[in-house]
Each structure stands twice: as C-alpha cells, then as structure tokens.
Scaffold this motif. Structure first.
Motif, mmCIF file in Angstrom:
data_model
loop_
_atom_site.group_PDB
_atom_site.id
_atom_site.type_symbol
_atom_site.label_atom_id
_atom_site.label_comp_id
_atom_site.label_asym_id
_atom_site.label_seq_id
_atom_site.Cartn_x
_atom_site.Cartn_y
_atom_site.Cartn_z
ATOM 1 N N HIS A 93 -6.345 29.226 -19.330
ATOM 2 C CA HIS A 93 -5.287 28.472 -18.374
ATOM 3 C C HIS A 93 -6.176 27.293 -18.128
ATOM 4 C CE1 HIS A 93 -3.541 32.113 -15.779
ATOM 5 N NE2 HIS A 93 -3.134 31.902 -16.341
ATOM 6 N N ILE A 94 -7.074 27.749 -18.988
ATOM 7 C CA ILE A 94 -7.875 25.447 -19.131
ATOM 8 C C ILE A 94 -7.303 24.907 -20.097
ATOM 9 C CG2 ILE A 94 -9.967 24.478 -18.460
ATOM 10 C CD1 ILE A 94 -11.228 27.818 -17.452
ATOM 11 N N VAL A 116 -14.688 30.332 -3.066
ATOM 12 C CA VAL A 116 -13.471 31.260 -3.791
ATOM 13 C C VAL A 116 -13.934 32.357 -3.331
ATOM 14 C CG1 VAL A 116 -13.926 32.599 -5.947
ATOM 15 C CG2 VAL A 116 -14.022 29.271 -6.036
ATOM 16 N N ASP A 124 -11.227 29.889 -13.545
ATOM 17 C CA ASP A 124 -10.390 30.870 -13.789
ATOM 18 C C ASP A 124 -10.176 31.076 -15.429
ATOM 19 O OD1 ASP A 124 -7.495 31.535 -13.913
ATOM 20 O OD2 ASP A 124 -6.345 29.904 -13.594
ATOM 21 N N ARG A 125 -9.159 31.924 -15.761
ATOM 22 C CA ARG A 125 -9.396 32.531 -16.470
ATOM 23 C C ARG A 125 -9.310 31.053 -18.192
ATOM 24 N NH1 ARG A 125 -6.227 37.263 -18.170
ATOM 25 N NH2 ARG A 125 -4.846 36.490 -19.681
ATOM 26 N N ASP A 138 -9.439 31.344 -3.655
ATOM 27 C CA ASP A 138 -9.259 31.733 -4.887
ATOM 28 C C ASP A 138 -10.047 30.571 -6.028
ATOM 29 O OD1 ASP A 138 -8.229 32.906 -6.815
ATOM 30 O OD2 ASP A 138 -5.914 32.987 -6.150
ATOM 31 N N VAL A 139 -10.472 31.249 -7.352
ATOM 32 C CA VAL A 139 -10.443 29.870 -8.099
ATOM 33 C C VAL A 139 -9.023 28.874 -8.329
ATOM 34 C CG1 VAL A 139 -11.870 31.706 -9.390
ATOM 35 C CG2 VAL A 139 -8.951 30.911 -10.033
ATOM 36 N N SER A 143 -0.379 23.320 -9.002
ATOM 37 C CA SER A 143 -1.427 24.009 -9.981
ATOM 38 C C SER A 143 -0.983 23.178 -11.166
ATOM 39 C CB SER A 143 -0.851 25.421 -10.403
ATOM 40 O OG SER A 143 -0.245 25.872 -10.710
ATOM 41 N N THR A 194 -6.728 27.168 -9.987
ATOM 42 C CA THR A 194 -5.934 27.527 -11.194
ATOM 43 C C THR A 194 -6.045 26.639 -11.948
ATOM 44 O OG1 THR A 194 -4.229 28.378 -9.414
ATOM 45 C CG2 THR A 194 -3.841 28.199 -11.781
ATOM 46 N N GLY A 195 -6.676 27.279 -13.282
ATOM 47 C CA GLY A 195 -6.957 25.932 -14.515
ATOM 48 C C GLY A 195 -7.689 24.575 -14.574
ATOM 49 N N ASN A 236 -3.711 24.784 -5.375
ATOM 50 C CA ASN A 236 -2.961 26.175 -6.237
ATOM 51 C C ASN A 236 -1.694 25.580 -5.985
ATOM 52 O OD1 ASN A 236 -5.695 26.892 -7.375
ATOM 53 N ND2 ASN A 236 -6.028 28.450 -6.324
#
Length: 814
Positions: free
Chosen positions: A155-156, A319, A151-152, A325-326, A302, A328-329, A299
């Motif tokens: 977000h992590i 994924v 994820d971005r 999807d990845v 999330s 989230t976070g 997610n």
C-alpha cells in the motif's frame, strides 16, 4: 428615548412618549429583519411574541381610565403596522438563502496560485526567524520506523520498485534534514504520498515538515497540490471531516482566498478538489481520546496525500486504541539519535572564528564519553539550539555544563538551559538600531525578569486549559468570572455615558446625568448578577429592566401609570427577544474567533462600487425592500402617534425611501469592509486583532449613521425634533453598539482582559507587542493567527517554574 429619572418634555420640542416607544420598537425590528442568520423557529417565536404583546396592550388599554379612547388609539397604531406585519410573516416563513457556493475552475486555479505564493513567503520568513538555515539545517538522519504502526508494504510502495525494499520487506525511506532535496524525492516516490513523521520531543519533527514544505513549493511539479502547514489544535474530528475543517482554516488563515475575484468559496473549492497537501502538525497535542478518531478521519480519504507529525509514544497509543488504525498507505519515519560527532560538528559550525580555550575543552569532553550527561543532553536539535542561545551567542564559558556534581543527569542540563533562555535572548539581542529592521531583534526594550514572569504566567494558563496556542481571543479564559464582571462593568459605564450624553442634549444636563447613571448601574449590576450565566442573559436582563422603566416613565407623563406599567412589561419581553436575535443576526454574537475587516480605500474603490450596486445577487435589493417596508410602516405609525395621520401616505413614502436607502448604505459598506483583496497577507495575531476591531466599529459607525439619517428626516417631516434629534439618536445607537455589544466581541473582550491582567502584573498592557518581540527573539513561533512556545518543553518548564514560585510566595506569606 423616554426619560427615566425625570419625565419632562424635551428641550427640542414636544414629543409624545408613544412616539418614543414606537421609535425604539421600530429600530429593533429594522435590525432584526435585516438578519439572515436567524433560525426559522426563532423568527416565528419573535412574530408570535409581537402579536401577543400587541393583543395584551389592547386589553390593558380597555381597562385603563381612557377606556375605548386608549384602545382605539393603540388599535390605530397596530393597524398602521399592517405592512410591517406582512413583511414579518414573509420573513418568518422564508427559507435560508442557498446561493451558489462553488468557484469556477479558472477562479480556483487563480486561488491556488495565490495560495502557493503566500504560503512560500510566509514560511520562508518563519524559517529565517527560527534560524533553521543559519548556519544550516542540523544533520538529523531519518529512517523507516521499526515500530508496529505501519500499513502493508504494497500500500506504500509500488510493486515495480522492489529495489526499494529492504530485507524485512519494509520500504526504504532514508535521508537527512540537511539534504532536504533527497527526502523530498523519497516522498514523491511514495505511492500515495502519505507520510508520518514520528520522534521524541525536541527531535526536529516540525523542522523537517517546514523544510519539506519549502522544498515542495520551490520545486513544484505540474498539478502538485499546495502544501499548507496547519496546527491540529482546533480540529474536532467528531464535528468536521478533514476537508471541512481544512476549508475553514484556509478561509481564516488566508483571507485573500475570500476575495471576490476567486469566486464565492475558493477555500472550499481548493479543499474539495484536493488541491491542498495538508501538513498536519501536533497530533500528540490533542486529547488522547480524540487521536484514534483523527486516524479514522484521515483514512476516509486514504488516497489523498498528507504529512502528519506526532510523538512516537502517542502515535503508538492511538494506533493500538479501540477504534484506532494505522494510516492507510502511509510511510512512517523517525529520527536516529544524534551522535556526539554530530553535536560537536554543529557546535563548531556555530562558533566564531576566534574562540577561547573553553570551547575546545568542551568539545573534547563532548566527544570523549558517550554516556556522560552532557553528551546525552546534547543529543537532540532542541538541546543544541538551547546551547547556542545560552552559551555560544552570549560568549559564555560552557565549562560548568561538564560539572557532573552540579549537573548529574541530562535532564538537569536541559532544565538549566531552559531556565536561562529568556534572559540570554533578551540580553544578547537589544532592540533594532537605526540602520533598519533586523529579523532577530525585538522592536522594544523589555526587562528579562518581567518578560520571564509574563511568559511563565502564559505557559501556566495554556497548560491549565490544555492548549499550545496563545490565541489572543481566548485569553479571557484566564479568569472567566473576573473578566465577565469587568466587561459588564465597562459596558454598563459606557452605555450609561452614551445615554447620559444623548438625554443631556435633549432633556437637559441634570436629566441626562441621572438617566446615564441609572442605566449604567442597571446594566452593570445585571451583568454582575448573571456572571455565572451567559452574556446574552445579562444583556437581556438589563435591557428588560430598562424598557420596563421607560414604560412606567411614559405612563406617568400621560397620567396613566397602569397603562405605562403594562406597556413596560409587555414591551420588555419582545424587545429583549428581538434585540438578542438582531445582535446575533448582524454579526455581534460574542463569538470565540476573530472577524475580518479592511477599511483601506486605496485600491478598493472598485470593490466598494460593486458592494454598493450588486443588485444581481438580490442581496442589496432584498435589504432595500425590507428597509423601505419597515420605514413606510414606521412613518404611518409615527404620524398616527403624533396625531397627523391625515398627512399620511406621501410622508410615509418618503420615510420608507429613507429607511430603504439607509439599509442599502449600511449593508453595502459592511459587505465591502468584510471582503478582502487578492493580495491580502496571511493572518497574523496583530492583523487579526486589528481587523476584528475595525469590523466591530465599522458596523457601529455605518449602522449609527444610517439610523441617524433614517430618524432625522422623518423627525423633520413630522416636526418631532428635526434632524438634530435624529442625529442624536443615531449617535446613541452607534455608541451603544460599539461600546456595549462590541465589548463582548473577541477584540473587546481582549482589551478588557489585558487591562485587568496588566493591573495584576501578569501580562504587559501591550501584550501583542511583547509577544511579537518574543517571536522575533525565537522564544515563540507563529502558526497563522496564533503564537506558540518554541517548543512544548519550554512551555512546560516555564509553567513548572510559575507553579513553584507561587508556592514559595504562599509559603513566605504564611
């Protein structure tokens, strides 16, 4: 029960077939009205069937030689059933009870503390059995993944932790398994505390998850959720959300959470209030089409912390798949390959102080050439553990592993280690001595060749059904048709013996033997014929044939064969329908999963008193009222059937009270047996089998005794055989439930299955005893109520050997 083979009068006194029929019918209604788990439309179907059967009986009776007299007698019986009819209508119309299912905050706090202690003790023991601390965790290095499955960054990690970012803008997450405290601190720094542990097979994903679980529990901070490791093998994300499934697993794996002290639904409250940190192991073992849906489910929550393990390739595929999807976070980490120096250091730490010359030469070869097969083979924690068990512990010369001619590739070395693992572990670890129990010693003696053959069969079975869990209640899937036929034959035999014993006491030995043989044959054949259908169809077919036979026999005694046949046909349909619904309602549905029961009296006296007197919930009062109503109606019908209706109301009132008390007693004892205490241990395979057996036979015993009393006293009042006859009837019902229906419970199926498989020499007769020893040796790992092979590679290799040996055996026979 009316005689089938020889319609003669019972030894204990005169008893009309009509009374016998009413007797059996009321038993069925007594049981089914007790049920609270039958759908509304099914209840209405039962009621309508009963009304239709009664009307048919009157019509047939009018056309019989007895004419109006027979019809009047049947009409009188039906009128006597009026109180029961009212109860049935109310029962059919009532909505399912919706009791409050939320534990209080104080109860949930107590349940969380209890769960935390149990989880820590459980996995401490498992870590010791797996020897993860002996001599210490292998120094596997973990780093943030370079794969495009993350994820971005914002977000992590929090924006104020810019120093934690590396040049590529990815969060910095590094650490070593042997420094688990540092990895735990890195985990706590994550914004949402969501972590994915990737890696190839044998790289230590589950080991890291276990060590993280222990570290987080031992050094828990205020308001931390309880980390709980669960295998994902039984999660259907299309049916359940994460916390719905997790609540069910908590209730199954940690029965102490269902103790009365923790409220009506502590597992659900813990999950709903996010007091659990799920550590989800083995996403790669789920079907490929399910994995994207798993990520979607995760997610949906999330912001909630979790830890997920998966193989790298399978995670990438999930994924990238449609709907995937990845996380989230979620931070995603994977291990760096072990170096030759890491492997040599670990091997050295495992060697005894005094070693022969073979090991220094081996270590020199291991360090010398990074491209050699032995260096490449020993690049994972799994391979190093195998080397320790096959060569270091048995004090075996490892020089042969460096022979490139014999072992040209890393895979050939790994296969060799896997093939010799079972023999090495059993040989080096004999059963415990008299000084006490050793955690790595088996409790019994096993022959390596037999143990290898049994494990190969189990591995082949798991691969065939696509599972990693050795669950004893699913073992019947090995050979469904064979096991189903065997269960039917055993059930028919035991049911026939029970009926033969019962009728032998009442009608004479010859009649009892004949009746037992006939019923056993009918039941067994019915199950065998219906082997391709459901167990309930087989049970219904056999029961219907039996009721029809009883009706014809009763008609012959009365001299009206047509009426007997009509009674048999019209009575078979409602009786079969009601019995099947009743069995499902009282918990004798042939479910897949095991049930819970505890029959220990020590420390459970207060709980027993509460279970017997909990009138405030309305549960016991409702059951007493139903029992009283059915008993009162039964008394009127019984008195009418024997021509003593004039004695009516007072005797019927006594009978109603007896039935009500019997219902109260049986249901109270059943509730007590199914309620655990707060100190109940987490479920293990052996415990779950014992509890399921206890519940099946506890229900049979309490139900049989209650029915014995319920029938014995009315018989005494009406002169229809007295207390002895009632006790005999109760014993029959107990045996029929325990030995007949109970065989279709998980524990009953298991006992028949292992008996069949042991005859075929595919498993030992005491299978769980063997699996427990295999776990102590390190061949298996325990995940709650199931066993799993220590590693998927071990399972796959054993299954491969099983297939190869079967092929060779077939070739030799040809």
């Amino acid at each position: 029960m009316a005689s089938i083979a020889s319609p003669r009068e019972p030894i204990s006194g005169g008893r009309s077939p009509g009374a016998d029929g009413v007797h059996g019918g009321l038993v069925v209604w007594f049981v089914v009205c007790e049920s609270e788990g039958v759908a509304g439309w099914k209840r209405w179907a039962v009621a309508l069937i009963a009304i239709g059967a009664a009307a048919t009986m009157i019509v047939v009776a009018l056309r019989s030689p007895g004419g109006l007299e027979s019809a009047a007698r049947i009409g009188a019986l039906i009128v006597g059933l009026s109180p029961l009819a009212v109860t049935l209508v109310l029962w059919a119309r009532r909505r399912p009870a919706t009791a409050a299912m939320i534990s209080t905050s104080e109860q949930t706090d107590a349940a969380q503390r209890q769960l935390s202690g149990q989880v820590l003790r459980q996995w401490r023991s498992e870590i010791a059995v797996r020897q993860l601390d002996d001599p210490g965790p292998l120094a596997v290095r973990w780093r943030f993944t370079e794969l495009d499955v993350v994820d971005r960054t914002d977000h992590i990690a929090r924006r104020d932790l810019l120093r934690s970012l590396i040049s590529r803008g990815r969060p910095r997450f590094t650490g070593r398994t042997d420094r688990i405290d540092e990895l735990a601190r890195e985990f706590r720094k994550l914004t949402r505390r969501r972590l994915v542990i990737l890696g190839d097979p044998g790289t230590g994903k589950t080991t890291l998850a276990l060590l993280l679980l222990r570290q987080l529990l031992q050094h828990a901070e205020a308001h931390d959720p309880v980390p709980v490791l669960v295998s994902m093998s039984d999660w259907d994300p299309h049916a359940d959300s994460l916390y719905e499934w997790l609540a069910r697993r908590l209730a199954e794996d940690y029965p102490a959470l269902r103790a009365a002290a923790f409220g009506p639904d502590a597992p659900g409250s813990l999950a709903a209030q996010r007091r659990i940190l799920p550590i989800l192991d083995g996403m790669d073992e789920l079907p490929e089409e399910i994995r994207p849906k798993i990520l979607t489910r995760l997610n949906e929550v999330s912001n909630d912390p979790l830890i997920l393990t998966c193989r790298s390739t399978e995670y990438q595929t999930a994924v990238a798949a449609p709907g995937g999807d990845v996380l989230t976070g979620g931070a995603v980490i994977e291990p760096s390959p072990l170096t030759a120096a890491d492997a040599a250091s670990y091997v050295t730490s495992c060697l005894p102080p005094r070693i022969g010359r073979s090991w220094p030469d081996f270590l020199t070869t291991l360090r010398a050439d990074r491209s050699s097969p032995i260096t490449q083979a020993l690049s994972t924690p799994l391979a190093l553990w195998l080397l320790r068990k096959v060569y270091i512990d048995p004090r075996t010369n490892p020089a042969e592993l460096c022979d490139v001619g014999r072992f040209p590739t890393a895979d050939t070395i790994l296969d060799h280690l896997l093939d010799h693992l079972v023999d090495a572990l059993i040989t080096v670890n004999p059963p415990k001595d008299k000084d006490g129990e050793h955690p790595f010693r088996p409790l019994h003696t096993w022959k390596p060749a037999e143990a290898t053959r049994w494990l190969e069969f189990l591995a082949h079975h798991l691969n065939r059904i696509g599972s990693r869990d050795i669950a004893w209640w699913q073992l019947h899937r090995v050979a469904r048709r064979l096991i189903k036929v065997s269960v039917g034959l055993v059930a028919g035999l035991t049911l026939g013996l029970a009926v033969g014993f019962h009728d032998g006491l009442l009608y004479g030995l010859a009649t009892g033997v004949a009746n037992g043989l006939i019923l056993g044959l009918v039941f067994g054949v019915a199950v065998g014929v219906a082997v391709g259908f459901t167990v309930w169809l087989a049970l219904g077919l056999s029961l219907g044939l039996f009721v029809m036979g009883a009706g014809v026999g009763a008609g012959l005694v009365e001299g009206e064969a047509l009426v007997g046949l009509a009674f048999g046909i019209t009575g078979a349909v409602p009786v079969v329908a009601v019995v099947l619904l009743a069995a499902k309602g009282i918990g004798f549905t042939p479910a897949e999963g095991p049930a819970y029961a505890d029959l220990r009296l020590r420390g459970r006296g207060r709980l027993l008193a509460r279970s017997m007197t909990m009138w405030n919930r309305g549960r016991q009062l409702f059951r007493f009222t139903l029992g009283f109503t059915i008993g009162f109606a039964y008394g009127l019908v019984l008195l009418a059937a024997v021509g003593e209706l004039a004695n009516g109301p007072m005797s019927a009132l006594v009978i109603g009270l007896v039935f009500g008390l019997a219902a109260w007693l049986a249901s109270g004892l059943s509730d007590w047996a199914e309620t655990p205490l707060t100190d109940e241990r987490p479920q293990t395979p052996t415990i779950t089998l014992r509890r399921d057996l206890q519940l099946a036979y506890a229900k049979s015993l309490t139900g049989g005794l209650a029915l014995a009393v319920a029938f014995g006293i009315p018989n005494t009042l009406t002169g229809e055989g007295g207390l002895a006859r009632g006790l005999a009837d109760g014993l029959l019902f107990a045996l029929v439930i325990a030995l007949g229906v109970g065989l279709h419970q998980p524990s009953g199926r298991y006992l028949v299955t292992v008996s069949v498989l042991s005859i075929r020499q595919q498993t030992p007769l005491h299978l769980l005893r063997f699996l427990n020893d295999a776990h102590r040796l390190g061949l298996l790992r325990q995940a709650g109520p199931v066993y799993q092979f220590r590693h998927a590679k071990l399972q796959d290799r054993l299954a491969q050997n099983y297939t190869r040996r079967r092929s060779l055996s077939t070739t030799d026979r040809e």
